[in-house]
Enzyme design. Structure first.
Site, PDB file in Angstrom:
ATOM      1  N   THR A 248       0.954  -0.865   0.218  1.00 42.70           N
ATOM      2  CA  THR A 248       0.174  -0.359  -0.051  1.00 42.70           C
ATOM      3  C   THR A 248       1.728   1.491   0.082  1.00 42.70           C
ATOM      4  O   THR A 248       1.912   1.224   0.243  1.00 42.70           O
ATOM      5  CB  THR A 248      -1.405  -0.401   1.404  1.00 42.70           C
ATOM      6  OG1 THR A 248      -0.052   0.043   2.653  1.00 42.70           O
ATOM      7  CG2 THR A 248      -1.826  -1.238   1.268  1.00 42.70           C
ATOM      8  N   GLY A 249       0.247   2.034   0.210  1.00 47.61           N
ATOM      9  CA  GLY A 249       1.021   4.233   0.148  1.00 47.61           C
ATOM     10  C   GLY A 249       1.423   4.375   1.384  1.00 47.61           C
ATOM     11  O   GLY A 249       1.225   5.373   1.602  1.00 47.61           O
ATOM     12  N   ASP A 250       0.874   3.471   2.440  1.00 48.88           N
ATOM     13  CA  ASP A 250       1.381   3.993   3.973  1.00 48.88           C
ATOM     14  C   ASP A 250       1.427   2.385   4.477  1.00 48.88           C
ATOM     15  O   ASP A 250       2.190   1.780   4.197  1.00 48.88           O
ATOM     16  CB  ASP A 250      -0.034   4.830   4.397  1.00 48.88           C
ATOM     17  CG  ASP A 250       1.161   5.820   5.244  1.00 48.88           C
ATOM     18  OD1 ASP A 250       0.766   5.239   6.199  1.00 48.88           O
ATOM     19  OD2 ASP A 250      -0.052   6.714   5.432  1.00 48.88           O
ATOM     20  N   ASP A 251       1.264   2.901   6.267  1.00 42.83           N
ATOM     21  CA  ASP A 251       1.499   1.805   6.759  1.00 42.83           C
ATOM     22  C   ASP A 251       0.623   0.502   6.501  1.00 42.83           C
ATOM     23  O   ASP A 251      -0.041   0.073   6.420  1.00 42.83           O
ATOM     24  CB  ASP A 251       0.966   1.874   8.260  1.00 42.83           C
ATOM     25  CG  ASP A 251       2.286   3.038   8.925  1.00 42.83           C
ATOM     26  OD1 ASP A 251       3.395   3.464   8.598  1.00 42.83           O
ATOM     27  OD2 ASP A 251       1.885   3.730  10.019  1.00 42.83           O
ATOM     28  N   SER A 282       5.708  -1.322   1.083  1.00 40.89           N
ATOM     29  CA  SER A 282       5.437   0.179   1.668  1.00 40.89           C
ATOM     30  C   SER A 282       6.747   1.346   1.782  1.00 40.89           C
ATOM     31  O   SER A 282       7.144   1.122   2.020  1.00 40.89           O
ATOM     32  CB  SER A 282       4.487   0.350   3.379  1.00 40.89           C
ATOM     33  OG  SER A 282       4.477   2.105   3.727  1.00 40.89           O
TER      34      SER A 282
END
Length: 446
Positions: A248-251, A282
């Site tokens: 994903t684009g975050d945690d 990530s």
């Protein structure tokens, strides 16, 4: 109506998956939330749904949920979603049901955001996480429900988040973006064998929940998609996340428990959370605890994790004003490759909901064990920096933690306002973590 043999197939598959899971020799959370074979099976097509990717199916989904909740069929109901692209606005699940996505089935969110429903902010946040006031309803939500299964043959729930990401970048959002899936005040939830992708905001959010198992899922979002956390247990207990691939684009996984004065007042901790056999990538954190920690976080087990192309491998984060605590965290058997920073424990991360947070609300971080960690192509081993010297992070134990960097120069650990111990750590740990290699344990951690 759907032919009987079509309805029978998913029920038989559910039973087969249960038998396979129970036969696994590796440690598992199977049984925490029991699998149920529903007595009744219906199809979304029974309610007029059309899976052509163009027809809006909001009304069929709502009619199906109304029927399940009002008929209350003994043993619950399985709602079958056949192959096809089923476009819909947001909708709510109900108790005693299974949402079954066949192979090739995609439940896809409409990109028309003009009439997207609004819901109240969470009491432990006091406002929307991005903007003051209310927030957009999650694409699929469950509030105050129990005995719910989301499963299938690796069908997909797609949030089509691009339109929301664009509004975020253009600063044209009026309210906080919707999550892809949110369960609130719910219990006995089982999610497995499903693909979740392109969430407008956080992908799977469990808030004020208990007894939830998430297993054999795939969570996907572009690397540049903003705030697309993978799975976020939030003020929830007895949660198990295992055997998942997340990119994903975050945690990838972030444990939370409320935001500053609102989280302190609500006082609902996250506890008894197991995270195991996670693989993913990530630009931010692999496994995160925080930074919203105001209700308290304790008894967390993370084990057997593989991370690559990641910003920070293990990230424990909080801030002044959070209050609360992070206690009794064990992270074990982690492998990293191409990671910017291996481990970070920090007391200066995260923003505040408003100017009314208590600047004297200093969080406690105590009893963190990180062991059996290997990393290659790690630019920096890590940092452990508490908030103030009078209230340091305590009982931090590193054991058998080894990172190999890139280039001729070896980066060093950074530490301040932290007390603990280290055993067999390379590069050499900072002086605040006394090297206890001769004793062979972290039992003397202070």
């Amino acid at each position: 109506m759907v032919p009987f043999e079509v309805l029978l197939r998913p029920a038989a598959l559910l039973l087969m998956l249960l038998q396979c899971s129970m036969s696994m020799m590796e440690e598992s959370c199977v049984g925490v939330v029991p699998m149920k074979q529903r007595r009744e099976m219906i199809s979304i097509t029974d309610f007029g749904a059309v899976g052509d990717g163009k027809t809006l199916n909001t009304w069929p989904f709502k009619k199906a949920m109304y029927r399940i909740s009002h008929q209350r069929h003994k043993g619950g109901t399985l709602l079958y979603v056949p192959p096809g692209v089923w476009l819909t606005e947001s909708f709510s699940l109900t108790s005693h049901m299974t949402l079954f996505l066949a192979r090739g089935a995609v439940i896809k969110a409409t990109q028309d955001t003009r009439n997207w429903s609004l819901v109240d902010p969470l009491p432990s946040y006091g406002r929307g996480r991005e903007l003051p006031g209310r927030r957009y309803m999650s694409f699929v939500q469950g509030d105050g429900i129990s005995d719910v299964i989301i499963t299938g043959e690796n069908g997909t729930i797609d949030g089509q988040g691009e339109v929301w990401w664009s509004m975020w970048r253009q600063r044209s959002l009026r309210f906080t973006r919707p999550n892809l899936i949110e369960f609130k005040n719910s219990r006995d939830i089982l999610i497995f064998n499903v693909i979740f992708q392109n969430s407008p905001f956080w992908n799977i959010h469990l808030v004020y929940c208990r007894n939830v198992v998430i297993k054999h899922v795939t969570v996907l979002a572009p690397r540049d998609s903003p705030n697309t956390d993978g799975i976020d247990p939030d003020s929830s207990s007895n949660i198990c996340i295992e055997d998942a691939f997340i990119s994903t684009g975050d945690d990838l996984v972030a444990v939370k428990s409320g935001w500053d004065e609102y989280g302190i007042a609500y006082g609902r901790p996250s506890s008894g959370i197991t995270i195991r056999r996670i693989t993913g990538s990530s630009p931010f954190s692999g496994i995160a605890i925080g930074s919203e920690t105001s209700g308290g976080i304790d008894n967390i087990l993370v084990e057997n994790v593989d991370l690559y192309n990641t910003g920070i491998g293990i990230h424990i984060k909080t801030n002044i004003g959070r209050g609360g605590h992070i206690r009794n965290v064990t992270v074990a058997n982690v492998r990293m490759r191409r990671v910017r920073k291996g481990i970070r424990i920090a007391g200066d991360v995260g923003d505040h909901p408003d100017e009314y947070f208590n600047r004297r609300a200093i969080p406690t971080v105590d009893g963190v064990t990180i062991k059996n960690v290997r990393g290659v192509q790690v630019l920096q081993p890590g940092s452990m920096e508490g908030i103030i010297r009078s209230a340091p992070f305590t009982r931090i134990c590193l054991s058998n933690v080894k990172f190999w960097g890139v280039g001729p120069r070896r980066a060093a650990w950074r530490c301040s306002s932290v007390r603990g111990a280290a055993v067999d750590v390379r590069p050499r740990p900072c002086s605040e973590l006394a090297d206890t290699s001769s004793s062979g344990s972290c039992s003397r951690t202070a």
